[in-house]
Design a protein around this motif. Structure first.
Motif, PDB file in Angstrom:
ATOM      1  N   VAL A  40       0.837  -1.209   0.000  1.00 48.67           N
ATOM      2  CA  VAL A  40       0.000   0.000   0.000  1.00 48.67           C
ATOM      3  C   VAL A  40       0.867   1.253   0.000  1.00 48.67           C
ATOM      4  N   LEU A  41       1.923   1.252   0.828  1.00 45.77           N
ATOM      5  CA  LEU A  41       2.796   2.425   0.875  1.00 45.77           C
ATOM      6  C   LEU A  41       3.496   2.660  -0.459  1.00 45.77           C
ATOM      7  N   VAL A  42       3.983   1.590  -1.093  1.00 35.23           N
ATOM      8  CA  VAL A  42       4.655   1.734  -2.387  1.00 35.23           C
ATOM      9  C   VAL A  42       3.671   2.237  -3.438  1.00 35.23           C
ATOM     10  N   HIS A  43       2.460   1.710  -3.418  1.00 29.64           N
ATOM     11  CA  HIS A  43       1.448   2.147  -4.382  1.00 29.64           C
ATOM     12  C   HIS A  43       1.127   3.626  -4.192  1.00 29.64           C
ATOM     13  N   ARG A  44       1.001   4.052  -2.942  1.00 28.97           N
ATOM     14  CA  ARG A  44       0.700   5.468  -2.687  1.00 28.97           C
ATOM     15  C   ARG A  44       1.848   6.364  -3.117  1.00 28.97           C
ATOM     16  N   MET A  45       3.083   5.930  -2.848  1.00 29.93           N
ATOM     17  CA  MET A  45       4.229   6.753  -3.244  1.00 29.93           C
ATOM     18  C   MET A  45       4.323   6.858  -4.765  1.00 29.93           C
ATOM     19  N   ARG A  46       4.100   5.742  -5.444  1.00 30.44           N
ATOM     20  CA  ARG A  46       4.152   5.784  -6.919  1.00 30.44           C
ATOM     21  C   ARG A  46       3.049   6.669  -7.477  1.00 30.44           C
ATOM     22  N   ARG A  47       1.851   6.567  -6.890  1.00 30.24           N
ATOM     23  CA  ARG A  47       0.737   7.372  -7.375  1.00 30.24           C
ATOM     24  C   ARG A  47       1.004   8.851  -7.131  1.00 30.24           C
ATOM     25  N   THR A  48       1.552   9.188  -5.963  1.00 36.15           N
ATOM     26  CA  THR A  48       1.871  10.582  -5.657  1.00 36.15           C
ATOM     27  C   THR A  48       2.936  11.120  -6.604  1.00 36.15           C
ATOM     28  N   ALA A  49       3.954  10.314  -6.882  1.00 36.40           N
ATOM     29  CA  ALA A  49       5.007  10.739  -7.802  1.00 36.40           C
ATOM     30  C   ALA A  49       4.450  10.927  -9.207  1.00 36.40           C
ATOM     31  N   ALA A  50       3.554  10.044  -9.621  1.00 36.57           N
ATOM     32  CA  ALA A  50       2.968  10.153 -10.957  1.00 36.57           C
ATOM     33  C   ALA A  50       2.100  11.407 -11.063  1.00 36.57           C
ATOM     34  N   VAL A  51       1.377  11.732  -9.995  1.00 37.19           N
ATOM     35  CA  VAL A  51       0.531  12.927 -10.016  1.00 37.19           C
ATOM     36  C   VAL A  51       1.398  14.183 -10.068  1.00 37.19           C
ATOM     37  N   GLU A  52       2.520  14.172  -9.340  1.00 39.04           N
ATOM     38  CA  GLU A  52       3.388  15.344  -9.329  1.00 39.04           C
ATOM     39  C   GLU A  52       4.105  15.530 -10.656  1.00 39.04           C
ATOM     40  N   GLN A  53       4.409  14.461 -11.366  1.00 42.96           N
ATOM     41  CA  GLN A  53       5.127  14.558 -12.627  1.00 42.96           C
ATOM     42  C   GLN A  53       4.211  14.765 -13.827  1.00 42.96           C
ATOM     43  N   ALA A  54       2.927  14.522 -13.627  1.00 39.01           N
ATOM     44  CA  ALA A  54       1.992  14.636 -14.762  1.00 39.01           C
ATOM     45  C   ALA A  54       1.873  16.109 -15.173  1.00 39.01           C
ATOM     46  N   PRO A  55       1.766  16.348 -16.477  1.00 40.19           N
ATOM     47  CA  PRO A  55       1.567  17.738 -16.926  1.00 40.19           C
ATOM     48  C   PRO A  55       0.217  18.252 -16.454  1.00 40.19           C
ATOM     49  N   ARG A  56       0.230  19.473 -15.973  1.00 45.07           N
ATOM     50  CA  ARG A  56      -1.011  20.025 -15.431  1.00 45.07           C
ATOM     51  C   ARG A  56      -1.773  20.741 -16.540  1.00 45.07           C
ATOM     52  N   ARG A  57      -3.040  20.453 -16.601  1.00 42.59           N
ATOM     53  CA  ARG A  57      -3.888  21.104 -17.600  1.00 42.59           C
ATOM     54  C   ARG A  57      -4.490  22.365 -16.999  1.00 42.59           C
ATOM     55  N   ILE A  58      -4.380  23.435 -17.734  1.00 40.99           N
ATOM     56  CA  ILE A  58      -4.950  24.700 -17.269  1.00 40.99           C
ATOM     57  C   ILE A  58      -6.281  24.874 -17.971  1.00 40.99           C
ATOM     58  N   ARG A  59      -7.311  24.991 -17.162  1.00 39.43           N
ATOM     59  CA  ARG A  59      -8.645  25.170 -17.753  1.00 39.43           C
ATOM     60  C   ARG A  59      -8.828  26.603 -18.237  1.00 39.43           C
ATOM     61  N   ASP A  60      -9.411  26.729 -19.411  1.00 36.56           N
ATOM     62  CA  ASP A  60      -9.652  28.079 -19.976  1.00 36.56           C
ATOM     63  C   ASP A  60     -10.911  28.664 -19.395  1.00 36.56           C
TER      64      ASP A  60
END
Length: 60
Positions: A40-60
Motif C-alpha cells: 500500500v505504501l509503495v502504491h501510494r508513493m508511486r501514485r503521488t510521484a505520478a501525479v506530481e510529474q503529470a503535466p497540469r492542464r490549465i482550464r480556460d
C-alpha cells in the motif's frame, strides 16, 4: 518404557508440535500483514510521484 512415561512423552511432543504450528501461523500472518502495508505504501508513493510529474492542464 512404562505406559506413563510414554503417555507423557507423546503429550509433550503433541504440545510442542501444536505450539510450532501456532508459531508458524503467527509468522505467516505477520508476513502477510507487513507485505500488505509495504504494498500500500509503495502504491501510494508511486501514485503521488505520478501525479506530481503529470503535466497540469490549465482550464480556460
Amino acid at each position: 518404557m512404562t505406559q506413563a512415561s510414554q503417555l507423557a512423552l507423546s503429550g509433550f511432543v503433541a504440545f510442542g508440535v501444536g505450539w510450532s504450528f501456532l508459531a508458524v501461523g503467527v509468522l505467516f500472518m505477520a508476513t502477510l500483514t507487513l507485505g500488505t502495508i509495504v504494498s500500500v505504501l509503495v502504491h501510494r508513493m508511486r501514485r503521488t510521484a505520478a501525479v506530481e510529474q503529470a503535466p497540469r492542464r490549465i482550464r480556460d
